[in-house]
Every structure is written in structure tokens, then in C-alpha cells.
Write an enzyme that holds these catalytic residues in place. Structure first.
Site, PDB file in Angstrom:
ATOM      1  N   ASP A 457       0.781  -1.245   0.000  1.00 25.56           N
ATOM      2  CA  ASP A 457       0.000   0.000   0.000  1.00 25.56           C
ATOM      3  C   ASP A 457       0.809   1.289   0.000  1.00 25.56           C
ATOM      4  O   ASP A 457       0.280   2.337   0.388  1.00 25.56           O
ATOM      5  CB  ASP A 457      -0.938   0.035   1.223  1.00 25.56           C
ATOM      6  CG  ASP A 457      -1.950  -1.087   1.242  1.00 25.56           C
ATOM      7  OD1 ASP A 457      -2.002  -1.857   0.276  1.00 25.56           O
ATOM      8  OD2 ASP A 457      -2.678  -1.194   2.234  1.00 25.56           O
ATOM      9  N   GLU A 533      -7.542  -3.146  -3.936  1.00 29.54           N
ATOM     10  CA  GLU A 533      -8.965  -2.994  -3.624  1.00 29.54           C
ATOM     11  C   GLU A 533      -9.455  -1.552  -3.691  1.00 29.54           C
ATOM     12  O   GLU A 533     -10.655  -1.324  -3.508  1.00 29.54           O
ATOM     13  CB  GLU A 533      -9.284  -3.565  -2.229  1.00 29.54           C
ATOM     14  CG  GLU A 533      -8.743  -2.753  -1.071  1.00 29.54           C
ATOM     15  CD  GLU A 533      -9.207  -3.248   0.306  1.00 29.54           C
ATOM     16  OE1 GLU A 533     -10.196  -3.993   0.376  1.00 29.54           O
ATOM     17  OE2 GLU A 533      -8.569  -2.873   1.302  1.00 29.54           O
ATOM     18  N   GLU A 537      -7.959   5.449  -4.493  1.00 22.87           N
ATOM     19  CA  GLU A 537      -6.717   5.849  -3.843  1.00 22.87           C
ATOM     20  C   GLU A 537      -5.518   5.639  -4.768  1.00 22.87           C
ATOM     21  O   GLU A 537      -4.525   6.359  -4.664  1.00 22.87           O
ATOM     22  CB  GLU A 537      -6.550   5.091  -2.528  1.00 22.87           C
ATOM     23  CG  GLU A 537      -7.517   5.588  -1.460  1.00 22.87           C
ATOM     24  CD  GLU A 537      -7.393   4.843  -0.151  1.00 22.87           C
ATOM     25  OE1 GLU A 537      -7.205   5.500   0.894  1.00 22.87           O
ATOM     26  OE2 GLU A 537      -7.513   3.602  -0.154  1.00 22.87           O
TER      27      GLU A 537
END
Length: 707
Positions: A457, A533, A537
Site C-alpha cells: 500500500d 482494492e 486511492e
């Protein structure tokens, strides 16, 4: 102008300490310890865990069989899964679809391999890796498999071994050989009814290196074989496929690279491959739908009519070319304020909206920033910082209140400086093993901060910081020259989005220039491959890069951000955000509207953190920012809203997700969105920790919600 040029003022500042240890070992990696290792690339499973989970080059998947299956082989196998083989989850639409694992159709192996076999990797690059099988960890490779994204053949390069071709599906018949120049061609029919071809190219001048069917799982070739064996699946009902395979047999890609240029509101990017084998021939490679859609000029003519389904990206098309050139139109006029395809950047609001924004902002900027930004999570800290940054844009650029913005900016600089000085609750370190900037929290808990220490991430986490820094510099350009502000932010940019590979960071850790979006999974073994997912973002991280490039005067960085956004708008609407016209994903799945988590081997309408529908849909909305209208079409938002949230259903959703849904509604109904946030009895609990009422009011008003 060139797109991929080195950045200046990078590298970790001194306050980010170096650490020469990481919880994950460099398992089986034969490259120099000083070489940067991509952490989020397609081949991660080869250097993690048991090393026998799959890797996906698309449309094929590959894995080290490691003594398992009907063949008990120790070789490296290739699979291709038809949609008729998919398993579908419950419900209408189906909750998930998944390609079955463990169906290994063809395995390239050697008689010398056994339970002492070792798998190593070398030449770990952005689009490619060499996987090597050796008799033991102490011996040199017997077979090398150059694995390249989109490769047309699965190729094994034999270095003096008794060649075996095996299967876990069972051979029904072996036909051949046929002579093709200096090569031999064989055809095998498996018990599942599928036909595969393999081509043998000897480097020792064999007139006829015979391959003999020894059993229903094994075909044996000559001993001491040196040369290559290439494998490809024959698509059913596509008569031209075999002739294309015959035409290209003998050459294979060994590594790939990307380069590009930008000019006058458009950019081109090229995927180019170096070749091995018969390098005088032209490669055949598999292109994904978004590649075909943006092919430029003559390269498009190189696309054949041969197709195979991928697992999660629709039909791949065989293309005969050593390089592809794709062109995208850039949205260069998107700035800090709201943007729509129709009205472009909006900088003027009705007076009524300005009054409301200033009133709400006065309260929100009076809050204590520290408890919302100095958290034990880079992700949540970044969201808090970005929230206040967006408030400042609303106040300064839209509500024309520079005095209020200046007061808030001072507080934001103080909060941000806590991270620049590396005095937050979980400081960052520069990892000298995998070459990146990571949180210290994960050294004791791999799951801390969503796996940041394991390179999960980073684009999500650091994108919020880069955006915040861009806002600060936009409002006060002198901030860039104070202390190590510029260097610290450049370090984060290089960590997840470096335009080149150097001794400090890999090229483009997060964004996959073959797939056209980022992968969130880092150094965690995964049976279904890499995944992501949150499309929103992902796009926000690209938007942050664009803005940061603009404020520091790096035109190439700004253009890369623009290009990434353009590509993401295309890939998201093909693969992740599915309106009723979607032809890529299975028809029984598209009514979910969002994929949820898209892996390389499956798509699951879910999240990692909640089964609630507002979370599954909403994680693809946040943050609601200028790129939202680029990646989320009105048609898609309308269908999603009508399926899940219309007719008052949104008002039954508690907490911050209600605010997210109403902010997203501004894309199709800005008045309803504005009225929700402007209501006098507004409940602050309807705001997510990364959201503000100020920004949502400004956003909805800019899209036409306040008249």
C-alpha cells in the site's frame, strides 16, 4: 519531451535512518545484494514462502510444481484457464469468480531434478525475471525460464539436461515432429481436450532430438540437451493461431522496458522487449484490452485475430511486434480545485456557497490537528493531513479567504513537520535490503499499518503525504527550500513511483506499466497473486504526483502523473468499475458494479476490512477529489447509486461512509449532495477521518450543487 527522467533532491534525508535487516529474507535471489529488488511485481511468489505459488504473465500462469500433482514433477509448469472452468460465488450477481489453482497443463522439467531441486531467480526487473531450476542449491542452473509479462510462449532454456515435458492433466496423444527450419514442432492433446504445441530449438545441431511419450504424464527428450523448448496453447476454433506460433517460434523476450514522451496535451508510452533465441525473428506477445484500445498507428496493425482469456482482465490478443506504442490524451488542466470533463477546473463559486464554506472551515480549522494526524499509522496520518490540506484549498482557492487559509496553513506545516523530522509514533527507516522507505511498526507485527513494512500500500499511504506537501507548496512556495522538506517528499515519491531504477529505489514500485494500475500487495506470499482494492486511492496517488510535479517545476513528473491518470481512467473502467456496457468481466458478475478486490487470479466483491456494501463500494470512491470525475463516469455512478443507495437507502448507512456516499453523489446530483452537507443539523459523525465538511461543500458547489 521524455517522460522517464531521473528526479533531483531525492534519497532519504539523514533523519530517516538506514536499517540493514528486514523481516523477509531475499530467498533464492542470485542478483547482487546491492541490486534494487521490485517488491510488488508479478513474480513476488517466486522469492517468498515456499516459492511454489503461481505467477501470472497473462494469459498464462506459471509455477514451480515442486514434486506435487499427478506427475510428481520438480519442473516449472504453465496453466491457462478457460472461463468455462471458473468457479463462481453465490448470489446474483455472483459474489466472486476465481480460476482454479493446481491445473498444470504442461511442465518443463529435467530428469536430473528431484527433491533436492532449488529454485533461484536473477535479473529481477520491472517486467521480467529469470526463474532457474538447479539440482541443488550448490549447483548451477539446469533450466532457466525467462518470465516476461505478456510473453507469447512459455520458454525453458536448457543448459545440458535430460529434457522432460510433463503434465498433471495427462497426455492423450503426442504428434510430430514437424520440421520448421532448424526447429522441431510437436503437438500434444491432453485428457481435458485441450491442445498444446511445443517447439524444440537445439543449440547443438541435433538433426532430430527425439521426444518420446513414456507415460501419460511424461514425454522424454534427449540427454545433455542444450537449447530451448517453447510451449503455447492452441485456442479452440481459431484457425490462424497455429500459423502465428509457427511463424514466431524460436524467439522469446528476456526483459522489457518502458519509455515515453509527452507534448501538447498527449503522451505516448512504449513497451519494448529485448530478445533471446532467434533474435532475427519478431516476437509475439499478448496484449490486454486497454493496450489494444490505445495502440498507436502501425503497431495496431500488428494485432492478430488470435485471443485467449486472461483470468481477470478479459481477452488477451496476440500481437506480432517487438514493441508497442500506446497514446493517451492528458488532462493537463486538472489542478487543486474540483474538475469535471464538461466544465474542466472550477475556480468560481456562488456567494452563498462561499459563505457556507468559510463558516464551516472556521470551525474545522480550529480543531487540534495533532490527534488526527500523528497516529501510529502512515495511512491514517496521511489521510488526516490531506483532509486539512483540502480544506485550505477550499478556503483559499474557492472561498477567497487567504487570511483563514494562512492560519490553517501554519498548523498544517507544524503537523507535517513531525513526519519530515521523523518523530511520529512509528518512524520511517530506509530498508537497505529491498531498498525502500518503510514503517518501523512492522518489524514486530507484519500486519501493522496494513503491511507497510512489507511494502503493502505505499502508493495509498504516501500519496496522501505527497498531496499535502503539494498543497503546502502551492500556498507557500518558499516552504520547498526550508530544511529537508523537498528531499523528504521526493524520497516518498521515489519509493513508490521512481521514474528510473537506481541504487536507492526500484522503478515504479507500485504502478504496473503493463497492467495500467498499481498493485497493493508487497512481500506477502499469495495463492491468487497480487491485488488491489481501492481504485480511487490509486488514482489519488497519481494525482498527487501530478500536483507535486507542478509545484516543484518537474514537468516530466507532472506529465507522468497525467499519463498514469489517463491510463487508470481506461483500465478502471475496463476492469474494476463496471457499468452495464462492460464486456470485459463475466456477465454474471458486472452487476456488482465494482470488483471489490481484484487479484491476478480472482475477483472478490469484498474488502479486507468489512463485508458492508458501503465499504465494498466506497473504498473505490475515497477520497472524493478532482480525479473522481475522470475515473468514475456519470453512467457508472448512476448505475451504482440506483443499485445500492437510491430511494433513501443511503440515509440508513451510519458513520463516515454516509458522507462519502453523499460526496460521490455530487458527480451525478450535485444539488442533493450540497444540500446534505449544507443542512443546519449536519452530524459530524457522518464524516470519515480523512474527510471534511468544508471540502465536500466546495466540491458539490463546484459541480453545480449551489445555485
Amino acid at each position: 519531451m521524455p517522460l522517464f527522467v531521473s528526479m533531483t533532491a531525492g534519497g532519504p534525508p539523514d533523519q530517516v535512518t538506514r536499517r540493514a535487516a528486514h523481516p523477509v529474507a531475499r530467498k533464492g535471489i542470485n542478483d547482487s545484494p546491492s541490486k534494487v529488488i521490485p517488491t510488488n511485481n508479478f513474480y513476488g511468489n517466486l522469492m517468498l514462502g515456499n516459492q511454489n505459488q503461481g505467477v501470472w504473465t497473462h494469459p498464462y500462469s506459471l509455477r514451480w510444481v515442486k514434486g506435487t500433482g499427478n506427475s510428481s514433477s520438480w519442473g516449472f509448469g504453465v496453466s491457462h484457464i478457460e472461463r468455462s472452468q471458473f468457479a463462481y460465488g453465490p448470489g446474483n450477481p455472483n459474489k466472486y469468480f476465481i480460476a482454479p489453482l493446481g491445473i498444470t497443463s504442461i511442465i518443463l522439467s529435467a530428469q536430473e531434478l528431484s527433491n533436492s531441486t532449488a529454485l533461484t531467480t536473477d535479473s529481477l526487473e520491472a517486467f521480467s525475471v529469470n526463474a532457474n531450476l538447479a539440482v541443488s542449491a550448490q549447483s548451477g542452473p539446469l533450466v532457466t525460464f525467462p518470465l516476461v509479462q505478456g510473453m507469447g510462449f512459455f520458454t525453458g532454456v536448457y543448459l545440458g539436461a535430460t529434457a522432460l515435458i510433463q503434465t498433471d492433466v495427462f497426455f492423450r496423444t503426442l504428434s510430430g515432429p514437424w520440421t520448421l527450419g532448424t526447429s522441431l514442432k510437436y503437438k500434444v492433446l491432453l485428457e481435458d481436450g485441450r491442445t498444446w504445441l511445443f517447439y524444440v530449438h537445439s543449440s547443438q545441431g541435433y538433426v532430430n532430438p527425439q521426444f518420446i511419450l513414456r507415460s501419460n504424464t511424461t514425454i522424454q527428450g534427449p540427454s545433455g540437451f542444450r537449447g530451448s523448448i517453447q510451449v503455447a496453447k492452441l485456442p479452440e476454433g481459431q484457425s490462424n493461431a497455429e500459423s502465428w506460433y509457427d511463424w514466431a517460434a524460436g524467439v522469446y523476450p528476456v526483459t522489457g522496458a518502458t519509455f515515453g514522451t509527452f507534448n501538447n496535451g498527449s503522451a505516448s508510452y512504449t513497451l519494448s522487449w529485448q530478445k533471446g533465441g532467434d533474435t532475427g525473428k519478431t516476437l509475439i506477445m499478448w496484449a490486454l484490452p486497454h493496450h489494444i484500445q490505445s495502440f498507436n498507428g502501425g503497431v495496431g496493425a500488428a494485432a492478430t485475430d488470435v485471443q485467449l482469456y486472461t483470468t481477470t482482465k478479459g481477452q488477451a490478443t496476440l500481437v506480432a511486434s517487438d514493441q508497442w506504442v500506446m497514446v493517451e490524451k492528458l488532462v493537463t488542466d486538472m489542478g487543486f480545485t474540483p474538475w469535471t470533463p464538461q466544465n474542466r477546473s472550477v475556480t468560481t463559486l456562488p456567494e452563498k456557497a462561499i459563505v457556507a464554506i468559510n463558516s464551516v472551515a472556521s470551525s474545522e480549522l480550529n480543531q487540534d490537528f495533532a490527534p488526527q494526524t500523528n497516529l501510529d499509522s502512515m495511512y491514517f496520518s496521511g489521510k488526516g493531513l490531506a483532509k486539512f490540506a483540502a480544506i485550505l484549498i477550499a478556503v483559499n482557492d474557492l472561498a477567497r479567504n487567504p487570511g483563514l487559509a494562512a492560519a490553517g496553513l501554519s498548523k498544517l506545516k507544524t503537523a507535517f513537520n513531525n513526519f519530515v523530522q521523523n518523530t511520529q509514533k512509528s518512524p520511517l527507516v530506509y530498508d537497505q535490503i529491498f531498498k525502500g522507505v518503510i514503517s518501523t511498526a512492522g518489524y514486530s507485527d507484519p500486519g501493522a499499518d496494513f503491511g507497510n513494512t512489507y511494502y503493502n500500500d505505499h502508493h495509498f499511504h504516501y500519496g496522501y503525504f505527497v498531496y499535502t506537501a503539494a498543497v503546502i507548496a502551492h500556498l507557500d512556495p518558499s516552504w520547498l527550500n526550508q530544511g529537508t522538506n523537498l528531499q523528504w517528499v521526493q524520497t516518498l515519491v521515489q519509493d513508490f513511483a521512481s521514474p528510473v531504477a537506481d541504487e536507492r529505489f526500484p522503478f515504479s514500485r507500485a504502478f504496473d506499466w503493463f497492467h495500467g494500475h498499481s498493485w497493493a500487495k508487497g512481500l506477502f506470499e499469495s495463492a491468487d497473486g497480487k491485488d488491489q482494492e481501492s481504485t480511487s486511492e490509486d488514482a489519488f496517488a497519481s494525482y498527487a504526483l501530478k500536483l507535486w510535479g507542478r509545484v516543484i517545476g518537474d514537468a516530466a513528473l507532472e506529465a507522468r502523473g497525467d499519463l498514469m491518470l489517463a491510463i487508470q481512467a481506461r483500465t478502471f473502467q475496463n476492469y474494476f468499475l463496471m457499468d452495464s456496457s462492460n464486456k470485459i468481466q463475466p456477465a454474471s458478475f458486472i452487476e456488482n458494479k465494482v470488483t471489490g478486490i481484484l487479484f491476478e487470479n480472482k475477483v472478490d466483491h469484498a474488502t479486507y476490512f468489512s463485508a458492508d456494501i458501503e465499504c465494498i463500494q466506497g473504498i473505490h470512491m475515497i477520497p472524493i477529489m478532482p480525479p473522481s470525475t475522470l475515473i468514475r463516469s456519470k453512467a457508472f455512478v448512476t448505475e451504482e447509486w440506483n443499485k445500492y443507495f437510491s430511494n433513501g437507502r443511503v440515509d440508513s448507512i451510519p458513520g463516515g461512509w454516509r458522507g462519502i456516499l453523499y460526496a460521490n453523489l455530487a458527480i451525478i446530483n450535485p444539488k442533493a449532495s450540497y444540500d446534505f452537507f449544507a443542512q443546519p443539523n449536519f452530524d459530524p459523525s457522518w464524516l470519515d477521518g480523512g474527510a471534511s465538511r468544508t471540502w465536500y461543500l466546495a466540491y458539490a458547489a463546484a459541480l453545480g450543487g449551489c445555485t
